[in-house]
Design an enzyme around this catalytic site. Sequence first.
Site, PDB file in Angstrom:
ATOM      1  N   GLU A 174       0.867  -1.181   0.000  1.00  0.00           N
ATOM      2  CA  GLU A 174       0.000   0.000   0.000  1.00  0.00           C
ATOM      3  C   GLU A 174       0.899   1.225   0.000  1.00  0.00           C
ATOM      4  OE1 GLU A 174      -2.670   0.159   3.458  1.00  0.00           O
ATOM      5  OE2 GLU A 174      -2.179  -1.924   3.825  1.00  0.00           O
TER       6      GLU A 174
ATOM      7  N   ASP B 133      -5.861   5.809  11.181  1.00  0.00           N
ATOM      8  CA  ASP B 133      -4.456   5.555  11.496  1.00  0.00           C
ATOM      9  C   ASP B 133      -4.105   5.904  12.927  1.00  0.00           C
ATOM     10  OD1 ASP B 133      -3.150   4.620   9.016  1.00  0.00           O
ATOM     11  OD2 ASP B 133      -3.961   6.461   8.191  1.00  0.00           O
TER      12      ASP B 133
END
Length: 267
Positions: free
Chosen positions: A60, A71
């Site tokens: 990714e 995140d």
Amino acid sequence: RQSGPVPRGEKIMGMEAFIAERKQDKDLLVMAHVVCGYPSFEDNMQELEIMAEAGVDLVELQFPFSEPSADGPLFVRANEQSLKAGTTVDQCFEFMAKVSTRFPFKVLMMGYYNTVFKMGEELFVQRLREAGGVGYILPDLPVEESANLHQLSADAGIEPIILMTPTSSDKRLAQLGAASRGMVYAVARKGVTGSKTNMGDDVIALIDRCRQHTNVPIGVGFGITSKADMDFLRGSADLAIVGTAALQTWEDSGAEGLKAFFADLLA
């Protein structure tokens, strides 16, 4: 064959076929992660060289965003620093084109829907395809709002990676499963990326629940840090997704540390 940017009209190997091909030689694939432009694009390239050498299967490339809601603290800081250094979406696509030409692993865009929205869905899909990307992960885009983007993606042979989580109801998993293409990202626990997940029965139960609602390969992420985690997932998941642990290793001990990390993980 190197993947590389794809001329218009040429059929690219879908992620599912690619995963099936790689799984002939190993029982558990690895998807890794870098934040574009953090600490720098040069650092990114060095990290990717190490990942390719270690045998990582998919990567990714995170397009940095100011509010990366899925995140944890390490990636939030990485996103902030990258943006502060002036990283642009154009640079991320240019970097992806270089990476997809140079390495044998497949490349995905990971980011947030705002990046797609500002660019326009059609242009986003076109640019992703031209840069050699095979799919994207947009954790903040609800499946209910993604029909147009998913249709454009299907037309271009690009695959949206759907997240399935432990808190989803069976009804919800059925909806997510119906929209899934290429692979599914099973989130091993509640919360954001970055803290350790205790690999146990609940992770296996989640994988089993996901399999009831989709036929595509299943990757497990959030908290994969060691060979023990990899061994635990063998025979249940198709891919282990490794993000925070690799970045933390790079920050703590640079290229040598990262080489050792992946050598151990993939031993």
